[in-house]
Structure formats: structure tokens, C-alpha cells
Write an enzyme that holds these catalytic residues in place. Sequence first.
Site, short mmCIF file in Angstrom:
data_model
loop_
_atom_site.label_atom_id
_atom_site.label_comp_id
_atom_site.label_asym_id
_atom_site.label_seq_id
_atom_site.Cartn_x
_atom_site.Cartn_y
_atom_site.Cartn_z
N GLU A 291 -7.07 0.73 -4.77
CA GLU A 291 -7.27 0.73 -3.34
C GLU A 291 -8.55 0.16 -2.71
OE1 GLU A 291 -5.82 4.53 -2.20
OE2 GLU A 291 -3.85 4.08 -2.94
N ASP B 70 0.88 -0.96 0.18
CA ASP B 70 -0.13 0.12 -0.01
C ASP B 70 0.84 1.27 0.03
OD1 ASP B 70 -1.45 2.13 0.75
OD2 ASP B 70 -2.23 1.50 2.32
N LYS C 211 3.11 11.26 -4.06
CA LYS C 211 2.23 10.41 -4.44
C LYS C 211 1.10 11.15 -5.32
CE LYS C 211 -1.14 6.89 -3.62
NZ LYS C 211 -1.60 5.89 -2.54
N ASP D 119 -12.75 5.35 2.15
CA ASP D 119 -11.27 5.41 2.22
C ASP D 119 -10.96 6.95 2.53
OD1 ASP D 119 -8.75 5.53 2.46
OD2 ASP D 119 -8.32 4.41 0.57
MG MG Z 1 -4.48 5.43 1.84
#
Ligand code: MG
Length: 598
Positions: A147, A8, A70, A170
Site C-alpha cells: 500500500e 485497493d 481483512k 497511511d
Molecule cells: Mg487503507
Amino acid sequence: MAKILGIDLGTTNSLAAVWDNGKSVLVPNAFGEYLTPSVVSVDEEGTVYVGKTAKQRLASYPGQTASLFKRFMGTGKQYRLGQKTYLPEELSALVLRKLKEDAEKFLGESVEEAVISVPAYFNDIARNATKRAGAIAGLKVERIINEPSAAALACQNFRQQEDATILVFDFGGGTLDVSLVECFDNIIEIKAVSGDNQLGGQDFDNALAAHFLRSFKIDPENLTWETKAIIRSSAERCKKELTESKTAEMVVNSPQICEKITISRKDLVTICADLFQKMGKPVKRVLMDGKISTDMIDDIVLVGGSCKMPIVRQYLEHILQRKDIETMNPDQMIALGVGVSAGIKERDEEIKDMILTDICPFSLGVNVVNETNPDKKLTSFIIERNSPLPISKEQIYVNSWDGQTCMRFGIYQGEAMYVEDNILLGEIKMSIPPRPKHTVECRVRFTYDINGVLEVNAYIPMTNEEKQMVIVNKELNMSKTQIEEKLKEFSQIKIDPAQDEENHYLMAWGERLFMQCDGEMKEEIMRKMHGYEHVIKTDPYSAGKARKYLTVFLTCVESMLDHYLNWDEKEINMGSWYEDEGDAEMDEFFKKWDEEDL
Ligand code: MG
Ligand code: ADP
């Protein structure tokens, strides 16, 4: 068979997991912790620090440290760290390499392949950049998993339940992803995704920081970079404390500002009112896209560090009219799911029956003529957003004017009506025989797979001519030799070796606190750090003890920084403070250093 590492690769923190003995297990880093901050820092000698040491250096060496990269994956944004510039995927490669090396040490075997999760909204360019990051880190990355798919996999794997409809919420540091997942007969299918890539935990920190500045009528223009960083991190600490208790203090202790305010959970809700509003939107959209009502959801899974905030759960209960939302390790769910995905890829017997489907998070199409405004070409969608993957779909197009000899298809990704507002991925050109308009057909087929590879086929039945292309972004994609060169270049970069990591972490921590304190405390920190370095160099036998003591000392300084303002005014007596701690032995130990060193 060699293990595949599930990763992750988060904006804020990264985690690794492997499939082991029929279940997904997290892999600790060299500190024995699961979360490795996605932060990279370089020192004067070119040694690279990744993780919590680098995170400490964010405040003390901002010009040599990068975080949150990211968000810019695949954009070509350059980060200057010391002498060298890095792309976001190169910084990510350093994080990946650290995770790989720590995992190898823990597992006692080498790791060559990884499955990496990416946000559902990542476009092809960002996905390719992620694969490239893997390649530069010396990892083969054949599979990228969304994800939310990973979270659903983890949830299904945990609960071992029958068919279920799951809502995955999320909420991380910088983004919110909401997805609707259906599990039927061991098929996990993502039905709809939505989100907001400009909303995350940091927005709460920023709102709190802004509130703090407003309360004291401070103009941020007059603040140094360091002070701003200190305010932001105080805000984050205060927010996290509000997760545990109903009120918390936000204390800022920098050379420029020494102030504190008390914040209650209720204040937090008021200060962040607009963030809650924004939070609700994707939830509603996903239910609408999935054509279901809230009572049809079997499980609501909270993922991401920001879901730890009780007010986030309460707000969701409110908008979903549910009282049964529970929180299980929100920051580990994705990594555990990627671990399951690694198991699937290893073709482990135990889970061979589980089929993972995914959805295309964006629409894919080609340009077509716009009769009313020829300058603004329209998008003809071939694969619609939220289509289950893998998918293969065909559309038929015809020539637009008499005697046309060529048909050009620009291939686009995005939801906009006009192609100019979408992202151009490539172009395919077909020669056609000159005929009257609307009489020559071209069949265009798009095939999009679970690994995010788009294959385009164009076929002219009249001439039997066929062309095929696999979409890779030329500008940002690298050839095999380029990858090999990068791999070589990056493998020469020295990442702080694990055996020194703890020392360097303590030094980085001390340096940050040193910067934040003044007066007597500054001197005290310096004395302790010198003493510590001295012990490490001259008396390796006592190193463990020294580390333990320095950790206790820095923890105390940190907590005092959180609760007291001005050292000199408060007249904190260091001696009595240690007695309070009840560790005379430590006091003795520190004294010895002081004498030796000064
Ligand atoms: Mg995350
Ligand atoms: P990402 O997916 O972006 O890497 P994470 O899922 O690790 O992010 O979440 C990071 C965010 O979670 C940060 O904004 C952090 O402040 C927040 N967070 C972590 N722990 C807590 C907590 N106990 N209470 C409130 N927020 C938290």
C-alpha cells in the site's frame, strides 16, 4: 489489450482504478460511488450483498453479515453467515467479484486480471491468501503491491515532480502504516516501513463510545449486541462530524438507551490522548531506520480515511515540526497508485520509464545451532527487513559436528532472535558427506521478488549438489484443481444483481432505521416501506420517483435520529415536518401509498 484492474482491497472500504489514457482513474461502483464498503451479507435465500447494502445489514442482521475480515486474511478464521462458513479470503473474493462486475459494467468490457494492494506488514501467508481471493473471484493476480508503494506512486504521478523524499502516513480504519519513499530518476524506492497494526480510526470510535458509557455510568455488560453497534456507529458519526466542525453531538437512540453528549475537538484529543502517543512512534522509527531528519522530507502524504481528521494533521505537524502538510483525497490515494501500477503492468508507453522498487517488510532467515542452549535455535538472517526488492543474498553455513550427514534449514520469517518466535515458511534438507566439523560448506541463497515470491537455493560445493524450492505455504495454499473447484462453487453464489441493488439498499437502510426507532416513527417507517415495495411491484413506471422520495424520507429520519432523542416526548409532527421540507408533492405521493396499502 484487456484492462488490468487496480484494487485497493481495504479493511473498511475498497476501491478500483484503471490506467486510462495516460492516467490513473477511479472506477465507480453500481451506485456511482468510488468507495465500496468491505462488508458481506447473506440473506435467507443465499443471495449475497456486498458494499453499502451489506453495511446497513450489519446492525439489522449481525449474524448474517461480516466486516473487517481483512485483518484475519490467511489465518483460517471462520465466519458463519447464515447456513455457510467462509474464510476471510472467501469473503474478500466476494468483495473482489463485486468490484470486478461493477467495473466491467462501467468499462463495458470484461476484466480478467487485477493488481491488488496489501499492507506492508502482510506476511507471505496473508499475501497468498489475497492472491487466492483473486483466483476465487475469477481474477488473475500476478502482482501484489504494498500500500505505501502505491501511495508513493500516486503522489509521484500527481505531482510529476523531480526527485523527492516522501513520507507516507497511511491511517485507515484499523491500521497505521508509515513509510519513507525516495523518488530519484523515475525510480521509486521504499527506504523504510513501520507501523502499528492495532491502531486505526476504530480506536477513536471505541474511545468515544467508552467515554459515552462512562459519562452515563452505563455498564456495557448489560447492553445488547444491537445497542453496542448503534453506540459504535454514533461514535463514528460524531468523530466524522468533528472533522467538519469544532463541536459535535454524540446521540445514541436505541430501544435500550436514549442519551446524548456534546464533544469538542479538544475533548476528542483528551479522550484519545494515548492514541496520539501511539501514532507518533512509527513516524519516529521510520525516520530513524531511514537515517533522515524531518527537514530532509520533501513531501508528507496523508493517506486513509482517518487522516481527514484535522487533529491528526495537526499532531503530525507538531511532531514533525512542519507547517506544510496538506491533505489530498486521502481515501483515494492508494487506489490511484494501484491504478498506476496496473498501467505499469500493462506496459503502457507513457509510464514505461517508471521503475517501482519495493522493500521487504520483514526479515527472512534460517535456523542455526545455538551452542549455549541447543533447544532454542537461533535465527540467522539472510535478507534483512527494509531491504530493497528484488533482492538476492547468500550466506555460507558449515556442518556443526564431526561425521554429520545432513544439514536441515528451516526457513523463517520474522525479527525474533529465536526461530521458535518466528514464522516457519518451509524446510530444505541437504545430504552432506561425513567429514570433520566446520569443513563442509553449504551456500544458501534467498531470492525475494517484488511479487513476494521467495526462492531458496542450497548448494554444497564439495558434492556439487543443489536444491531449490519456491516457498508456498502448504496448509493454506490450494492446488490448481482446488482453486478451480472453489471458483466454480463461488461463481454459483448469486451476488445481488446491480439493477435490484438500489432497492435492496433502501430496504436494508429502512430496516436498520426501523430497528433503531420506536413508537410512531417505527410505524411511519413501516408504512413508507410497504408503500415503496408496493409501488416497485405494481407500478414500475413510478419506481424512480418512489426511490427518490424514500431516499429523502430515510435521510430525514437518519438526521432526526442524530439530533433528537425521544420521538414521542418531542412530539414531532410528521406533517409539519414535511411542510418544513417544502415538498408538498412528496407528501401527496406518500399519502397515496398509505391509502393504497393500509
Ligand atoms: Mg487503507
Ligand atoms: P481502510 O484502509 O482500513 O479500509 P479507510 O482508509 O477507508 O480504511 O479509512 C476508514 C477510517 O476512516 C474509518 O475508521 C473511518 O471512520 C475514518 N474516516 C472516514 N472519513 C472520515 C472523516 N471525515 N473524519 C474522520 N474519520 C473518517
